[in-house]
Design an enzyme around this catalytic site. Sequence first.
Site, short mmCIF file in Angstrom:
data_model
loop_
_atom_site.label_atom_id
_atom_site.label_comp_id
_atom_site.label_asym_id
_atom_site.label_seq_id
_atom_site.Cartn_x
_atom_site.Cartn_y
_atom_site.Cartn_z
N GLU A 171 0.84 -0.96 0.34
CA GLU A 171 0.00 0.23 0.05
C GLU A 171 0.87 1.52 0.43
O GLU A 171 0.68 1.91 -1.17
CB GLU A 171 -0.86 0.33 1.07
CG GLU A 171 -1.74 1.06 1.51
CD GLU A 171 -2.95 1.19 0.61
OE1 GLU A 171 -3.42 0.05 -0.10
OE2 GLU A 171 -2.98 2.02 -1.13
N ASP A 197 1.28 3.92 -3.37
CA ASP A 197 0.83 5.59 -2.99
C ASP A 197 2.16 6.68 -2.83
O ASP A 197 0.94 7.95 -3.36
CB ASP A 197 0.50 5.26 -1.35
CG ASP A 197 -1.40 4.23 -0.80
OD1 ASP A 197 -1.48 4.10 -1.43
OD2 ASP A 197 -1.33 4.31 0.65
N SER A 248 -7.67 1.90 -3.14
CA SER A 248 -6.01 2.40 -2.92
C SER A 248 -5.28 3.03 -4.18
O SER A 248 -4.99 3.80 -3.74
CB SER A 248 -5.37 1.78 -2.67
OG SER A 248 -5.99 1.41 -1.39
N ASP A 289 -17.57 11.52 -17.26
CA ASP A 289 -19.04 11.39 -16.63
C ASP A 289 -18.83 9.34 -16.88
O ASP A 289 -18.81 9.00 -17.96
CB ASP A 289 -20.21 11.89 -17.35
CG ASP A 289 -21.33 11.13 -16.24
OD1 ASP A 289 -20.89 10.23 -15.56
OD2 ASP A 289 -22.28 11.35 -17.44
N ILE A 290 -19.19 8.71 -16.16
CA ILE A 290 -18.26 7.57 -16.40
C ILE A 290 -20.13 6.55 -16.27
O ILE A 290 -20.50 7.19 -15.21
CB ILE A 290 -17.84 6.12 -15.55
CG1 ILE A 290 -16.48 7.02 -15.50
CG2 ILE A 290 -17.46 5.31 -15.50
CD1 ILE A 290 -15.64 7.28 -16.42
N GLY A 316 -24.00 11.17 -15.02
CA GLY A 316 -23.66 12.08 -14.18
C GLY A 316 -23.77 10.82 -12.88
O GLY A 316 -23.09 10.29 -12.73
N ASP A 358 -22.73 8.89 -9.56
CA ASP A 358 -23.07 7.87 -9.24
C ASP A 358 -22.44 6.88 -8.63
O ASP A 358 -22.01 7.85 -7.95
CB ASP A 358 -23.53 6.73 -10.43
CG ASP A 358 -22.24 6.39 -10.90
OD1 ASP A 358 -21.07 5.81 -10.35
OD2 ASP A 358 -22.16 6.94 -12.42
#
Length: 570
Positions: free
Chosen positions: A290, A294, A487, A530-531, A549, A551
């Site tokens: 992680e 990051d 992550s 927008d996905i 829009g 979600d």
Amino acid sequence: MRTGFFLLAAFVAVVSGSPAFRNLLVHEQRRDIPDGFVKSTPAPATKMLNLRIALTQGDMAGLEKALFDVSTPGSALYGQHLTKEEVEAFVAPSSESVSLVQQWLAANSITAQTISPAGDWLQFSIPVSQANTLLDADFTVFTHPETGTTLTRTLSYSIPAELIGHVDLVHPTITFDNPHANLPVVVSPKVVRPSSEEVPDLESRAVPSSCNTAVTPACLQAMYGIPTTLATQSSNTLGVSGFIEQFANQADLTTFLKSFRTDLSSATKFSLQTLDGGSNSQTASQAGIEANLDIQYTVGVASGVPTTFISVGENFKDGNLEGFLDIINALLAESNPPQVLTTSYGQNENTISAALANQLCNAYMQLGARGTSILFASGDGGVSGSQSGRCTTFLPTFPSGCPFMTSVGATTGITETAATFSSGGFSNVFARPSYQSSSVSTYLTALGSTNSGKFNTSGRAFPDVSAQGQNVQIVLEGSKESVAGTSCSSPIFASVIALLNDRLAAAGKSPLGFLNPFLYSAAGAAALNDITTGDNPGCNTNGFPAKTGWDPVTGLGTPNFAKLLTAVGL
Ligand SMILES: *[C@@H]1O[C@H](CO)[C@@H](O)[C@H](O)[C@H]1NC(C)=O
């Protein structure tokens, strides 16, 4: 003379009004032991507990108004973030609260330390036997067989009647930490890298087809239009939270840059800040998946933005919620906290007491008012929350339900679709903030009766935005690995914000600070991709479908850097 007068008055007050603290009233309780935990034995009487008390904060409604004033584009105060002292003036508990709680502790021979800059949090250590009496509690050892975690908690505690309205909560009591930290969900076998001929052409911005199966910084630059040029403003910084002894390895970062950012100096370093006994071992085998992810997707994407890995140690041992509070208090104590903070850890909201969730959320409110954008990964279990299995109703994650931070979900593919693991949904603790009410209503209308009864239609909805989260290429212990999870998405989105802040600083403007009022504005939403396909299954359902829009899988969408520059006025 004046001194004498006040001393006398104080003396009289203590004598005449000295409370007995005898009548204990139940302050917080939980009906069930959280899923996965079992009750073991009574906690040993002599075991020392590190307890914290949150005093009732002064004027959080005032601070909330101030936060929205400085974070809402078009407001007269937009960008005029508060100073440390201004925030503390809102948060500081009343002198009456401080004095009553100190009298109660002193009457029990307890000396507490103040652990937050505004004086709203106190800490002390007492044995279990004393804690059971002081709080009319029943501290018990609970175990989590799947992970071997043990916690000392009570299912109920009380405080003296005189302290009602002065003490917000005592922790750790009824809150259970989730032993599953929000880590990358998938570690697929090592991938074969594209040969050098296939390295993406940064000038043309064409997205190479390899990005469908191997996401690199070059893929993100091509997909989102993220600049490759170096940031110029040294005052603009990016913070990366590190918990649970996840260490960020500099040698792995160097290998990553040599592989994936040949245009950047492979000697690019991150700085280190530690608290709660944190460290950052550079032993190769101790590199954390992680932490490496990051750092590689901040330093490797936010080109040239000074980046700090903030390693929060495990002085408290049983979980990371103390660390969640301490990192924010450490940044609130600074005169120049980082303008962006990304965190890829979290847990299910139902394991945390509502009062503690509210306190942590208030800490994000404070840092947001100072001008920091706070981003968190939304979680990796779809509508079942933070990698949890069984559920009949959807499990929202924490802190994504807090309205004062930005929750980041995940997408996948060059033609982006929702990643199936992307957590999203509706808080059961926090009500829907006005900045998202119209976007969320539109979604709920389009959703119709799907999942009816499985989520709280009035709650704060998340995630707010999203970014790539699957097939993400990192270097761990010198080798390339492919990882997946929200992550990945939080550091990527945070890097975009840090690069926008760099341009804003160069133009003499304020950083973006708390992002959501901007993101949900017409200009902000229009600057995101927008996905509209995919969903986030869980709890024996298909979860929520992505739609036009906002979600609860991909939020408002993924970044378009050029449009965002325009939207922020550059
Ligand atoms: C739903 O959310 C609201 C906050 O908006 C909260 O007050 C309420 O208790 C929640 N309902 C349930 C059943 O959790």
